[in-house]
Design a protein around this motif. Sequence first.
Motif, PDB file in Angstrom:
ATOM      1  N   PRO A 102       0.839  -1.199   0.000  1.00  0.00           N
ATOM      2  CA  PRO A 102       0.000   0.000   0.000  1.00  0.00           C
ATOM      3  C   PRO A 102       0.874   1.248   0.000  1.00  0.00           C
ATOM      4  O   PRO A 102       2.087   1.163   0.227  1.00  0.00           O
ATOM      5  CB  PRO A 102      -0.782  -0.130   1.310  1.00  0.00           C
ATOM      6  CG  PRO A 102       0.078  -0.967   2.189  1.00  0.00           C
ATOM      7  CD  PRO A 102       0.777  -1.927   1.286  1.00  0.00           C
ATOM      8  N   HIS A 104       2.819   4.563   1.176  1.00  0.00           N
ATOM      9  CA  HIS A 104       3.653   4.695   2.374  1.00  0.00           C
ATOM     10  C   HIS A 104       2.839   5.084   3.601  1.00  0.00           C
ATOM     11  O   HIS A 104       3.043   4.544   4.688  1.00  0.00           O
ATOM     12  CB  HIS A 104       4.750   5.732   2.118  1.00  0.00           C
ATOM     13  CG  HIS A 104       5.652   5.944   3.288  1.00  0.00           C
ATOM     14  ND1 HIS A 104       6.603   5.014   3.676  1.00  0.00           N
ATOM     15  CD2 HIS A 104       5.755   6.969   4.167  1.00  0.00           C
ATOM     16  CE1 HIS A 104       7.254   5.464   4.722  1.00  0.00           C
ATOM     17  NE2 HIS A 104       6.765   6.642   5.049  1.00  0.00           N
ATOM     18  N   THR A 105       1.915   6.003   3.441  1.00  0.00           N
ATOM     19  CA  THR A 105       1.141   6.482   4.595  1.00  0.00           C
ATOM     20  C   THR A 105       0.181   5.417   5.116  1.00  0.00           C
ATOM     21  O   THR A 105      -0.309   5.523   6.237  1.00  0.00           O
ATOM     22  CB  THR A 105       0.347   7.739   4.223  1.00  0.00           C
ATOM     23  OG1 THR A 105      -0.455   7.456   3.076  1.00  0.00           O
ATOM     24  CG2 THR A 105       1.279   8.901   3.929  1.00  0.00           C
ATOM     25  N   GLU A 106      -0.080   4.399   4.306  1.00  0.00           N
ATOM     26  CA  GLU A 106      -0.986   3.337   4.726  1.00  0.00           C
ATOM     27  C   GLU A 106      -0.228   2.090   5.173  1.00  0.00           C
ATOM     28  O   GLU A 106      -0.840   1.110   5.581  1.00  0.00           O
ATOM     29  CB  GLU A 106      -1.940   2.994   3.576  1.00  0.00           C
ATOM     30  CG  GLU A 106      -2.853   4.149   3.185  1.00  0.00           C
ATOM     31  CD  GLU A 106      -3.733   3.807   2.002  1.00  0.00           C
ATOM     32  OE1 GLU A 106      -4.227   4.731   1.331  1.00  0.00           O
ATOM     33  OE2 GLU A 106      -3.916   2.601   1.722  1.00  0.00           O
ATOM     34  N   TYR A 107       1.083   2.110   5.062  1.00  0.00           N
ATOM     35  CA  TYR A 107       1.876   0.955   5.484  1.00  0.00           C
ATOM     36  C   TYR A 107       2.138   1.083   6.975  1.00  0.00           C
ATOM     37  O   TYR A 107       3.120   1.667   7.404  1.00  0.00           O
ATOM     38  CB  TYR A 107       3.180   0.858   4.692  1.00  0.00           C
ATOM     39  CG  TYR A 107       3.819  -0.499   4.834  1.00  0.00           C
ATOM     40  CD1 TYR A 107       4.698  -0.786   5.875  1.00  0.00           C
ATOM     41  CD2 TYR A 107       3.511  -1.518   3.936  1.00  0.00           C
ATOM     42  CE1 TYR A 107       5.256  -2.033   6.012  1.00  0.00           C
ATOM     43  CE2 TYR A 107       4.071  -2.780   4.064  1.00  0.00           C
ATOM     44  CZ  TYR A 107       4.943  -3.028   5.117  1.00  0.00           C
ATOM     45  OH  TYR A 107       5.500  -4.274   5.252  1.00  0.00           O
ATOM     46  N   THR A 108       1.248   0.512   7.768  1.00  0.00           N
ATOM     47  CA  THR A 108       1.295   0.659   9.210  1.00  0.00           C
ATOM     48  C   THR A 108       1.830  -0.605   9.868  1.00  0.00           C
ATOM     49  O   THR A 108       2.016  -1.641   9.213  1.00  0.00           O
ATOM     50  CB  THR A 108      -0.112   0.928   9.739  1.00  0.00           C
ATOM     51  OG1 THR A 108      -0.926  -0.217   9.430  1.00  0.00           O
ATOM     52  CG2 THR A 108      -0.710   2.172   9.103  1.00  0.00           C
ATOM     53  N   TYR A 111      -0.602  -3.431   9.316  1.00  0.00           N
ATOM     54  CA  TYR A 111      -0.472  -4.071   8.007  1.00  0.00           C
ATOM     55  C   TYR A 111       0.758  -4.962   7.968  1.00  0.00           C
ATOM     56  O   TYR A 111       0.712  -6.107   7.521  1.00  0.00           O
ATOM     57  CB  TYR A 111      -0.376  -2.999   6.906  1.00  0.00           C
ATOM     58  CG  TYR A 111      -0.280  -3.579   5.525  1.00  0.00           C
ATOM     59  CD1 TYR A 111       0.950  -3.941   4.964  1.00  0.00           C
ATOM     60  CD2 TYR A 111      -1.434  -3.802   4.767  1.00  0.00           C
ATOM     61  CE1 TYR A 111       1.036  -4.491   3.704  1.00  0.00           C
ATOM     62  CE2 TYR A 111      -1.354  -4.350   3.511  1.00  0.00           C
ATOM     63  CZ  TYR A 111      -0.108  -4.695   2.986  1.00  0.00           C
ATOM     64  OH  TYR A 111      -0.043  -5.246   1.735  1.00  0.00           O
TER      65      TYR A 111
END
Length: 131
Positions: A102, A104-108, A111
């Motif tokens: 996903p 970068h901002t959604e790669y938590t 995840y």
Amino acid sequence: QLVESGGGLVQPGGSLRLSCATSGFTLDFYAIAWFRQAPGKEREGVSCSKSTDNRAYYADSVKGRFTFSRENGDNTVHLQMNSVEPEDTGVYYCAVDFGPYPPHTEYTATYCLSSDGYDSWGQGTQVTVSS
């Protein structure tokens, strides 16, 4: 291919260092993680790292005790386990996620530590914490 090693029997409060040797792909480009599964429990994410920024994520239960490291040049990752507890007992697996990822901002952490996205797994190494 992923091959874990370094498991064994360790006393509570002790340390253990797991290794995962990878082959057949270039580790630099992919996310890789450690998971564990205790008897009668679901598999859980322990620690992981996405290649681009090399930041490592940790499950709350191991923060401050475990350290993830990756040696891209040797295609090897390690999990340094300190101050181990009986609850750390289980089979430890390393796994690689070949993507896509996903944004970068959604790669938590959630995840990264979820097993859903991982494509290839090692055979596991047993860790037993007991006195």
